[in-house]
Design a protein around this motif. Structure first.
Motif, mmCIF file in Angstrom:
data_model
loop_
_atom_site.group_PDB
_atom_site.id
_atom_site.type_symbol
_atom_site.label_atom_id
_atom_site.label_comp_id
_atom_site.label_asym_id
_atom_site.label_seq_id
_atom_site.Cartn_x
_atom_site.Cartn_y
_atom_site.Cartn_z
ATOM 1 N N UNK A 245 0.839 -1.194 0.000
ATOM 2 C CA UNK A 245 0.000 0.000 0.000
ATOM 3 C C UNK A 245 0.878 1.249 0.000
ATOM 4 N N UNK A 246 0.958 1.982 -1.130
ATOM 5 C CA UNK A 246 1.714 3.236 -1.128
ATOM 6 C C UNK A 246 0.980 4.287 -0.304
ATOM 7 N N UNK A 247 1.670 4.873 0.665
ATOM 8 C CA UNK A 247 1.001 5.786 1.599
ATOM 9 C C UNK A 247 1.567 7.201 1.551
ATOM 10 N N UNK A 248 2.618 7.421 0.775
ATOM 11 C CA UNK A 248 3.274 8.721 0.786
ATOM 12 C C UNK A 248 2.347 9.880 0.483
ATOM 13 N N UNK A 249 1.489 9.722 -0.533
ATOM 14 C CA UNK A 249 0.580 10.809 -0.903
ATOM 15 C C UNK A 249 -0.450 11.068 0.193
ATOM 16 N N UNK A 250 -0.911 9.998 0.845
ATOM 17 C CA UNK A 250 -1.871 10.179 1.943
ATOM 18 C C UNK A 250 -1.206 10.845 3.146
ATOM 19 N N UNK A 251 0.062 10.525 3.373
ATOM 20 C CA UNK A 251 0.807 11.229 4.417
ATOM 21 C C UNK A 251 0.835 12.732 4.130
ATOM 22 N N UNK A 252 1.071 13.070 2.860
ATOM 23 C CA UNK A 252 1.124 14.473 2.484
ATOM 24 C C UNK A 252 -0.184 15.191 2.749
ATOM 25 N N UNK A 253 -1.305 14.531 2.412
ATOM 26 C CA UNK A 253 -2.627 15.130 2.657
ATOM 27 C C UNK A 253 -2.865 15.312 4.150
ATOM 28 N N UNK A 277 3.506 26.254 22.457
ATOM 29 C CA UNK A 277 3.223 24.866 22.083
ATOM 30 C C UNK A 277 2.924 24.748 20.590
ATOM 31 N N UNK A 278 2.210 25.728 20.063
ATOM 32 C CA UNK A 278 1.887 25.725 18.634
ATOM 33 C C UNK A 278 3.154 25.854 17.792
ATOM 34 N N UNK A 279 4.052 26.745 18.199
ATOM 35 C CA UNK A 279 5.304 26.921 17.459
ATOM 36 C C UNK A 279 6.113 25.621 17.452
ATOM 37 N N UNK A 280 6.211 24.976 18.615
ATOM 38 C CA UNK A 280 6.959 23.725 18.707
ATOM 39 C C UNK A 280 6.297 22.626 17.875
ATOM 40 N N UNK A 281 4.974 22.578 17.908
ATOM 41 C CA UNK A 281 4.259 21.578 17.112
ATOM 42 C C UNK A 281 4.511 21.791 15.618
ATOM 43 N N UNK A 282 4.522 23.034 15.182
ATOM 44 C CA UNK A 282 4.766 23.330 13.768
ATOM 45 C C UNK A 282 6.193 22.983 13.369
ATOM 46 N N UNK A 283 7.140 23.180 14.273
ATOM 47 C CA UNK A 283 8.526 22.795 13.982
ATOM 48 C C UNK A 283 8.630 21.284 13.787
ATOM 49 N N UNK A 284 7.982 20.532 14.672
ATOM 50 C CA UNK A 284 7.989 19.078 14.539
ATOM 51 C C UNK A 284 7.295 18.650 13.250
ATOM 52 N N UNK A 285 6.208 19.318 12.934
ATOM 53 C CA UNK A 285 5.455 18.968 11.733
ATOM 54 C C UNK A 285 6.262 19.266 10.479
ATOM 55 N N UNK A 286 7.010 20.342 10.480
ATOM 56 C CA UNK A 286 7.850 20.673 9.322
ATOM 57 C C UNK A 286 8.894 19.585 9.088
ATOM 58 N N UNK A 287 9.504 19.099 10.169
ATOM 59 C CA UNK A 287 10.464 18.003 10.043
ATOM 60 C C UNK A 287 9.772 16.749 9.506
ATOM 61 N N UNK A 288 8.580 16.461 10.007
ATOM 62 C CA UNK A 288 7.823 15.302 9.544
ATOM 63 C C UNK A 288 7.513 15.416 8.055
ATOM 64 N N UNK A 289 7.124 16.601 7.613
ATOM 65 C CA UNK A 289 6.759 16.787 6.207
ATOM 66 C C UNK A 289 7.975 16.601 5.297
ATOM 67 N N UNK A 290 9.145 16.988 5.771
ATOM 68 C CA UNK A 290 10.362 16.751 4.988
ATOM 69 C C UNK A 290 10.637 15.260 4.864
ATOM 70 N N UNK A 291 10.405 14.518 5.939
ATOM 71 C CA UNK A 291 10.686 13.085 5.927
ATOM 72 C C UNK A 291 9.716 12.319 5.052
#
Length: 296
Positions: A245-253, A277-291
């Motif tokens: 099951x390719x999931x990369x595109x669903x991860x992006x959404x 907390x919001x700033x820290x969450x966005x930093x983590x999310x940015x790293x996740x989106x790169x991965x």
């Protein structure tokens, strides 16, 4: 359950020998929104391109894949041969010289043998093209190696993604816990402000309660918290899907939707602690989106 996602980065190779050619077929893949196959084939391997393409399309869904075939001939050449077209051109030239300039004589074998390009080395069997089936089989072996590397890289990526998701979940939880305290602090602030303005210690509690109720509705982030947690749970579910099951595109959404909820929490925060907390969450999310850019 162990993670089953696959990376789009990998390498695989396989040796082959067929039709007088000994060589290797290599596959190198990197991330791409779609499946893109780029072939680097010697002319004798070109007839096998479609067969190789079918092998790769059957197992891959995303990634930029370079397909490279290298080889050297092991076939015995057929010996000297005559380039008939070249010889005919020379003979036509001799006839024209004879007719136009009155030159006497006929070309003989000794002269023909010395003419450049007339006698050539015979083609090896491989020049006619390698067996597509042999190269397709080599592509299948190289693909297994490539997929194994993509699985290993996918397991490493899954660990990173889970760590990022857990960190975001902690930030969302902290924001949720801090949200009610804002109203208590705002109620105390309003009560003190009214007292200072009127010079009276008594404050109309009913009026104050109505103002706090209005703020509570305006600052309410419960729906955003619920949706953010739903997106985080969906991420976890996708991490455990079978590798087919390719999931990369669903991860992006999902990452886009999660960012939307976090931004809304930030816009409603009106609190320095929640904003952090919001700033820290966005930093983590940015790293996740790169991965997730490298997840198939």
């Amino acid at each position: 359950m162990s993670a089953m996602i696959r990376s789009m980065t990998g390498f695989g190779s396989a040796a082959f020998e067929a039709d007088g050619v000994r060589g290797s077929l290599e596959l190198r893949s990197v991330n791409s929104r779609h499946l893109k196959l780029n072939f680097r084939l010697p002319h004798w391997a070109e007839p096998a391109e479609e067969a190789i393409r079918e092998v790769l399309h059957a197992r891959l869904s995303r990634g930029h894949v370079d397909v490279t075939v290298r080889g050297e001939t092991t076939a015995v050449t057929t010996g000297p041969a005559v380039d008939v077209a070249c010889l005919d051109a020379y003979l036509a030239l001799f006839r024209r010289l004879r007719d136009e300039h009155g030159i006497v004589g006929e070309p003989d074998l000794s002269l023909v043998a010395q003419l450049d390009g007339v006698l050539v080395e015979g083609d090896a069997d491989a020049e006619e093209g390698a067996d597509p089936g042999v190269l397709a089989a080599a592509a299948a072996r190289a693909l297994e190696e490539l997929l194994e590397m993509r699985r290993r890289e996918g397991a490493r990526l899954a660990e990173e993604l889970r760590a990022r998701l857990a960190a975001i979940g902690e930030r969302v939880k902290a924001a949720e816990q801090a949200a009610p305290q804002r109203l208590e602090a705002e109620r105390d602030r309003l009560r003190q402000a009214v007292a200072e303005l009127t010079g009276e210690l008594h404050v109309d509690e009913d009026r104050l309660a109505r103002e706090i109720a209005i703020l509570a509705d305006r600052w309410d982030v419960r729906e955003e918290i619920v949706r953010a947690r739903a997106h985080l749970a969906a991420f976890e579910e996708l991490l455990d899907l079978p590798e087919e099951e390719p999931v990369g595109k669903r991860f992006g959404f999902l990452s886009q939707e999660l960012l939307r909820e976090i931004n809304t929490i930030g816009s409603k925060a009106n609190d320095a602690g929640i904003a952090r907390q919001v700033v820290e969450a966005k930093n983590e999310l940015e790293t996740l989106r790169e991965q997730i850019e490298n997840v198939e």
